[in-house]
Each structure stands twice: as C-alpha cells, then as structure tokens.
Design an enzyme around this catalytic site. Structure first.
Site, PDB file in Angstrom:
ATOM      1  N   GLY A 223       0.965  -1.195  -0.117  1.00 23.85           N
ATOM      2  CA  GLY A 223       0.089   0.038  -0.097  1.00 23.85           C
ATOM      3  C   GLY A 223       0.836   1.141  -0.237  1.00 23.85           C
TER       4      GLY A 223
ATOM      5  N   GLY B 219       2.196   2.111   5.351  1.00 19.49           N
ATOM      6  CA  GLY B 219       3.245   1.306   5.757  1.00 19.49           C
ATOM      7  C   GLY B 219       3.975   1.888   6.823  1.00 19.49           C
TER       8      GLY B 219
ATOM      9  CD  GLU C 210       5.046  -3.455  -3.711  1.00 21.78           C
ATOM     10  OE1 GLU C 210       5.288  -2.383  -4.240  1.00 21.78           O
ATOM     11  OE2 GLU C 210       4.013  -3.833  -4.129  1.00 21.78           O
TER      12      GLU C 210
ATOM     13  CB  CYS D 182       3.627   0.398  -6.654  1.00 18.11           C
ATOM     14  SG  CYS D 182       3.954  -1.477  -6.705  1.00 18.11           S
TER      15      CYS D 182
ATOM     16  CD  GLU E 143       2.648   5.156  -5.712  1.00 15.23           C
ATOM     17  OE1 GLU E 143       2.966   4.439  -6.043  1.00 15.23           O
ATOM     18  OE2 GLU E 143       2.463   5.542  -4.490  1.00 15.23           O
TER      19      GLU E 143
END
Length: 488
Positions: free
Chosen positions: A238, A243, A260, A294, A393
């Site tokens: 995520g 995270g 990840e 991602c 992002e």
C-alpha cells in the site's frame, strides 16, 4: 456501459467456515458507473480475534502444521488449477470491482496463477539453501558440527491493496503457504469481492481449517490484526503513509514486517535512442491499469535534443488510447477506483498548472463519459523534479516529461526521489546497463526488460518499502533460521 448484475456480498472466512460480518457495512461501488454493487458487513473485533486465534491454532498443532512441503505444493497447484477454471469469472470480477479492463486479464489473473505455480514448485524443492543446511566443522575450542534449519516464520498478516487484488494475494499467500505459514488475509475494502472469490477457491482446493482466514473492514480491522499477539509477521502492500503506520503498530510486539510500498519511477531515454520506438512502451508503463500501479514509470527524462519529438509523439499516441467501459474488449484504460481518488488527482493537476506546468494532452474527463471515475491519459511538461507532481505518487494515468543535458544530470534527477522501486533505461544495451547500475532502485529494466519474472524479487529501498516479494528473495522472507550445534 455494459449492464452487470449486482454481486452478492463478501463474507468473512474464519477457521474453515463462512461468517456474515458483524461490523460496519462496506459498500462496493462500480468505479465505471458510480453505482453500488454490493453491501458487505465487515468483521467485528470478536471476529478478527477469532481469525487470528484460528491461524495460531493451525500453526501450533492443527492439520495445516502437519502437512509436508509436497502436500502444500499440491494444494497450491490445485488452487492455480481452480483459478484457471474460473479465469473468465475472475477477470469479469476485477472489471466490475476495481475497473480493470478485460485487456488487463493477463496482469490480474494469469499473473497470479503463474506466481502460485512458482511457489508450488518452491515448496516442493525447498528454499534456495535447503530446509536443512549443514555447516563445515568448527574447531574452536572443540570440534563441533552445526546445521541451519529453515522453519516457517509463523502466522502471517497478509494485507493487500485494491489495485491488483489477486496479484497481491498470490504474492503473499504463495510464499506463506509454501513455507508452511498460515495467514490472516485483510484486503482493501475496495477489493473485498475479488478477494472473497479467491478464498472460496482456496476452500475448494482443500486447504485445512485455519490455513487462511479472511477478515475485512475499516482501518480498525487492519490495526487489530497487525497488533494481535497471535501474528508473527506482517506483509503489507500500500502507500508509504499506511506502511509507516503498520510499522508503528507492529513495533510493540517486534513483529517481522515486509512492506511493498509506492514509487515515483524514472524512465530515461539515453542520447541516440530511437525515440519513436520508446513512445508506446513508455506511455503504457504509466497508463496501464489507469496508472494505479506502484511501479509505473511516471517521470520520463529525455535529452534536450529529443524532447520536442518525444512529447509530440507521446501526445499523439495517448490520443489514441481508448478510455471507457472496462467490460469492452476495446478499452485500454478504465476508471480510477473512487470519486474521491479522482478528485485528489484532479487537485494535483490543478496545482501543477498553477505552478507553471503545461498539460500537453488529457487532464480532464473524457468526452461522453459523464458517469464513473474516468480521467484522460495526461502528459505534463514544464515541470521541475522538485515539484509536487514529480515527487508524489499520483496513482493515475499521469506522466511528466523533463529534459536533461548530460547523462549524469539524468541519473541525478532519477535518484532525486524518496522512492526507489522501479526504473527503465532506453539506449544501447551496454551503456544502458551501465546507467542502470547507478540508479538507486529495486528493479531497473533496460529497453523495456523482457516481461515479469516470477523468480525475480520486487521491492525497493527508501519509501518504497522493506524487504522483497517474489522469487527466492521473497520466499526467504517467510522463514526463521535456527542454528543447531553439537560437539563431536
């Protein structure tokens, strides 16, 4: 839009039985229409506790703990067989729940099948250094012998994101099951239907009670699972922000954590590269799955002399991408996952323009698509690498193109990011590999690479996470190593 019948609700799966959730309702919405397709009661705190306890029992003496590597391998192959049998239904389900076009079937369903088969074989042969590894004799102060035993890490909390729910479940459950770890699977609330369908196949495959337990709901469900005393390891995919929260929740009990996370990945064209040959692959790398990936290479770095040509050809290529109904075989780009996410991305674009960026193509809602969370594929220029749109992002089909003068400058820009997940370099192979060595990234493809390798690791340093998924490196994460030594 294609009319699809409403889906049945998702349910919790605990200790080999299905349970209606006793918690808050999770509403599943078709991102291509904005219409509700299912209402699923989430897990209560008591049900979450039952799930983590069931996984613990499975690990400590349950039927699952008595299965050998070959039996676990057979179960994984059987699961892959069932996914192949139900492939079309799983593809359809990803289209309706997460908006992925039918053209993305190879990513969403075929990919997970291959991953599960890879881990089925990994279970059969064992980890790279073997289940048992004997060390050379040791002579200080006396002669002794030693061996290393690789044992399952314990109960795994497998927490997945919405963008590729079946992929992420396979990346976590595949190595966990191969290593002998039972799991508590916690999907994104935006992907509960896909995940429920997968767990039904796990049940049909014959996995023992407690081997996998499915609970879902608001953040409190995830937080309870991560903090549970019965859980030994957390594998999360995520955002970096979540995270970081996972790390803090796991810290009091010192759990092993595999993260990840995100990326803001560079795509470098070296001087002398055939620009036209790079345009299509470069654009698709940040537009596929509506850019909700991602590893999307969203920052393209082009020599000043090739800049105008690349931008013009990229804009023309993007104009030909079909955005629309994910159930149509012609569609290449579906919707973003929610109206809220669409609004957030639009906010990024508006701020970028206010700061001097130019929208070369896209940036708005496609003509004729008044319903759903659709966004035109978007290309921005006039962006500095320090700008928000080049650092954050976006998880959308949005790319920025920036010029550079010297290759050293391109490498500096590529590495000027808190993320370090993925990258690509176009150019003569030897030169491109030389540049790849200088990029800080968990993965670097050269000239597009050669397709996803199930035996290769995925992950990266910095804000891109901790540890690796997939391949031998990913398998290794799910073990603890025990040293046994005796005198001779």
């Amino acid at each position: 839009m294609t009319a699809i019948a409403p889906m049945r609700e998702a349910a919790c799966y605990i200790d080999g039985k299905w349970w209606t959730g006793e918690g808050a309702e999770i509403r599943s919405v078709d991102p291509s229409t904005g219409k509700e397709i299912a209402v699923s009661p989430s897990a209560s705190a008591a049900q979450v506790a039952a799930a983590t306890s069931a996984a613990r029992r499975a690990f400590e003496g349950g039927e699952w703990s008595r299965l050998g590597p070959r039996e676990r391998s057979d179960l994984l192959h059987r699961l892959a067989d069932l996914m192949e049998r139900d492939r079309d239904e799983l593809v359809r389900l990803t289209a309706i729940e997460v908006g992925s076009p039918l053209s993305g079937a190879s990513l969403h369903v075929d990919g997970p099948i291959k991953v599960l088969r890879w881990y089925a074989e990994a279970a059969r042969r064992g980890p790279k250094d073997g289940w048992e590894q004997h060390l050379p004799l040791h002579h200080d102060p006396i002669t002794s012998s030693s061996m290393l035993l690789r044992e399952p890490a314990g109960v795994v909390a497998a927490i997945t994101a919405y963008n590729v729910p079946l992929v992420l479940a396979a990346w976590k459950l595949g190595p966990a099951f191969a290593a002998g770890c039972p799991a508590v699977l916690v999907p994104s609330p935006k992907a509960v239907l896909c995940t429920t369908a997968l767990v039904k196949l796990i049940e049909e495959a014959g996995f023992p009670a407690g081997a996998v337990n499915l609970v879902f709901g608001p953040p409190a469900v995830t937080e309870q699972v991560v903090g549970a005393a019965e859980v030994d390891m957390v594998s999360f995919t995520g955002s970096a922000a979540v995270g970081s929260k996972i790390l803090s929740l796991a810290a009091p009990s010192l759990k092993k954590v595999l993260l990840e996370l995100g990326g803001k990945s560079p795509n470098i064209l070296l001087p002398g590269t055939d620009v036209e040959a790079t345009v299509g692959p470069s654009v698709l790398r940040f537009c596929r799955n509506a850019g909700q990936a991602c590893g999307a290479t969203t920052r393209t770095l082009v020599p000043e002399s090739d800049f105008d040509e690349f931008v013009a050809k990229a804009a023309a290529f993007m104009g030909g991408l079909v955005v629309g109904d994910p159930h149509s075989s012609d569609t290449m780009i579906g919707p973003l996952i929610t109206a809220e996410h669409h609004s957030n991305v639009s906010g990024y674009l508006a701020r970028a323009v206010d700061q001097g960026a130019e929208v070369v193509t896209g940036g708005g809602r496609p003509v004729g698509l008044d319903e759903g969370n659709f966004l035109e594929p978007t290309l921005l220029t006039g962006v500095d690498n320090d700008d928000e749109v080049a650092q954050e992002e976006l998880f959308a089909p949005v790319g920025v193109v920036m010029p550079y003068r010297e290759v050293d400058e391109a490498i500096r820009i590529a590495n000027d990011s808190r993320y370090a997940l993925n990258a690509n370099v176009w150019g003569p192979t030897a030169e491109a590999i030389s540049v790849a060595r200088r990029i800080r990234s968990g993965t670097v493809t050269v000239n597009g690479g050669g397709g996803r390798r199930d035996d290769a690791p995925w992950g990266g340093p910095g804000y891109s996470g901790i540890g690796r998924e997939c391949g031998e490196e990913g398998f290794r994460e799910f073990f603890e190593v025990k040293h046994v030594q005796w005198p001779l």
